[in-house]
Write a protein that holds these residues in place. Sequence first.
Motif, short mmCIF file in Angstrom:
data_model
loop_
_atom_site.label_atom_id
_atom_site.label_comp_id
_atom_site.label_asym_id
_atom_site.label_seq_id
_atom_site.Cartn_x
_atom_site.Cartn_y
_atom_site.Cartn_z
N UNK A 35 -12.92 52.47 4.69
CA UNK A 35 -13.65 51.42 5.41
C UNK A 35 -14.77 50.92 4.51
N UNK A 36 -15.33 49.78 4.87
CA UNK A 36 -16.41 49.22 4.08
C UNK A 36 -15.88 48.46 2.87
N UNK A 37 -16.75 48.19 1.92
CA UNK A 37 -16.40 47.35 0.77
C UNK A 37 -16.91 47.96 -0.53
N UNK A 38 -16.34 47.47 -1.63
CA UNK A 38 -16.89 47.73 -2.95
C UNK A 38 -17.04 46.38 -3.65
N UNK A 39 -18.04 46.28 -4.51
CA UNK A 39 -18.28 45.05 -5.25
C UNK A 39 -17.93 45.28 -6.71
N UNK A 40 -17.09 44.40 -7.26
CA UNK A 40 -16.65 44.53 -8.65
C UNK A 40 -16.69 43.17 -9.33
N UNK A 41 -16.76 43.21 -10.66
CA UNK A 41 -16.66 42.01 -11.48
C UNK A 41 -15.24 41.91 -12.01
N UNK A 42 -14.57 40.81 -11.72
CA UNK A 42 -13.17 40.64 -12.08
C UNK A 42 -13.01 39.60 -13.18
N UNK A 43 -12.27 40.00 -14.24
CA UNK A 43 -11.90 39.01 -15.25
C UNK A 43 -10.57 38.37 -14.85
N UNK A 44 -10.03 37.51 -15.72
CA UNK A 44 -8.80 36.80 -15.38
C UNK A 44 -7.66 37.75 -15.06
N UNK A 45 -7.49 38.79 -15.91
CA UNK A 45 -6.38 39.72 -15.73
C UNK A 45 -6.52 40.49 -14.43
N UNK A 68 -10.00 48.73 3.46
CA UNK A 68 -8.84 48.81 4.34
C UNK A 68 -7.73 47.84 3.90
N UNK A 69 -8.11 46.69 3.33
CA UNK A 69 -7.11 45.75 2.83
C UNK A 69 -6.41 46.30 1.60
N UNK A 70 -7.16 46.96 0.70
CA UNK A 70 -6.54 47.60 -0.46
C UNK A 70 -5.57 48.69 0.00
N UNK A 71 -5.99 49.46 1.00
CA UNK A 71 -5.16 50.55 1.52
C UNK A 71 -3.84 50.01 2.08
N UNK A 72 -3.92 48.97 2.92
CA UNK A 72 -2.71 48.39 3.52
C UNK A 72 -1.79 47.82 2.46
N UNK A 73 -2.37 47.13 1.45
CA UNK A 73 -1.56 46.52 0.40
C UNK A 73 -0.84 47.59 -0.41
N UNK A 74 -1.49 48.69 -0.73
CA UNK A 74 -0.84 49.76 -1.50
C UNK A 74 0.26 50.41 -0.69
N UNK A 75 0.05 50.60 0.62
CA UNK A 75 1.10 51.19 1.45
C UNK A 75 2.33 50.30 1.51
#
Length: 411
Positions: A35-45, A68-75
């Motif tokens: 649950x909750x979020x993480x903040x990251x810096x994303x390059x093009x790749x 939770x969105x990352x979890x659902x996508x990986x499943x």
Amino acid sequence: MTMPEKTRQYLADPAWADLWIRVRKRLETTGHKVAGTVTVDLDDDAAQRLSGLLGQRIVVGRRRLRLNELDEALRDSAARSGLVPVVAQLTGGPLRDRPSERLARGDTLQQLWDDVERALSGNGFGAAEWAQPWVQWLHQSTLLVRGGSRAVAEFDIAARALAVVLADRRTRRMLGELANTVGGTAHALDPDQLAGRIAVRGLGFALDTADPQTPRDRIELWEQVGVSVDRISGTVLTWGFRPPGNDPWSRMMQARADLGLISHLTLAELSVTPHELVPATTIVSGCENPQVLQRIAESGIDRPAVCFSGNPSSAGQLVAERVRLRYHGDFDWPGVAITGRLIAVGAEPWRMGAEDYLRAVSAGIPRIQLTGCPAATPWEPGLQQEMERVGQAVHEESVMDDLLGDLWDRT
């Protein structure tokens, strides 16, 4: 569960490294709570890879991502695992559970389980045969251990809810009404709340049923004890459905079909309809994108069709189970994952083979790069292989004429 090597290599690419490190830190801090979020810096790749995994466009720059969105996508991907085991494999080993470690340093953990036993007895379940398997599941799942200071209170809400419904199964209640009674808020028993998750699993033990895996399963479990859940927000789009009955609903659907109207069916409506939504021998053509159903309707094709608008809602799942369905979706990883789920409940693939994919690609359609984690295509393993080899996505809109042609051929 070990991921396929190709999937592990894809997710272990350096472009993802900062994301997985930050996710690991978050999960260890919260006791593996997805649950909750993480903040990251994303390059093009990184942005491109993440877009493929999530099935949505992620732009370059600083982004806040929902766990939770990352979890659902990986499943739903070829990883076939949730966020916790995937991060463990990619970052060097099992994740620490820091809240549990803090509990283990004193008497807090023992106090937690003592409080659970008192809550069971206080609600009349101390001697119930199903109560101890429920508690054992709580030990194994570590839900309460990860629940923090609210864990015992959440368990007590769940136990009180079960006490109410198991004592009187004839009285009809809304889930929000029950939640407000036992938890002081209409959302206390929602599926994303700890008390709601605990209550549903406890209800499963009490009724001797399996752990519900889908929203529809949870709805049906609550309804066994007279509790009504939201059955109207999730809909499925239908065209040309002419039920064979002579009851009022069947006559209404026949009239709508004659008028050329698309119908939005809810789970509530489907629950009180005759079982046959179309004549038993009729094949219903299913699609993923509403634009396809719109073109079918505008073309005046008088054959039944259904649109699931992406992942099927509970209403969509019910329709899929009650008709002879053939299904077409997008040739991208989320699209073939949806196809697999519908085939699992009895649908036949419709132009979803390797030859269909290659024919579409060679037809000169706009090129869309195939991104994300590969999804299995068990109805035709060669499809996954060709999609990985070609690396191009094909959306339904690009093959609309072929789909309409199939329908015209049957009229």
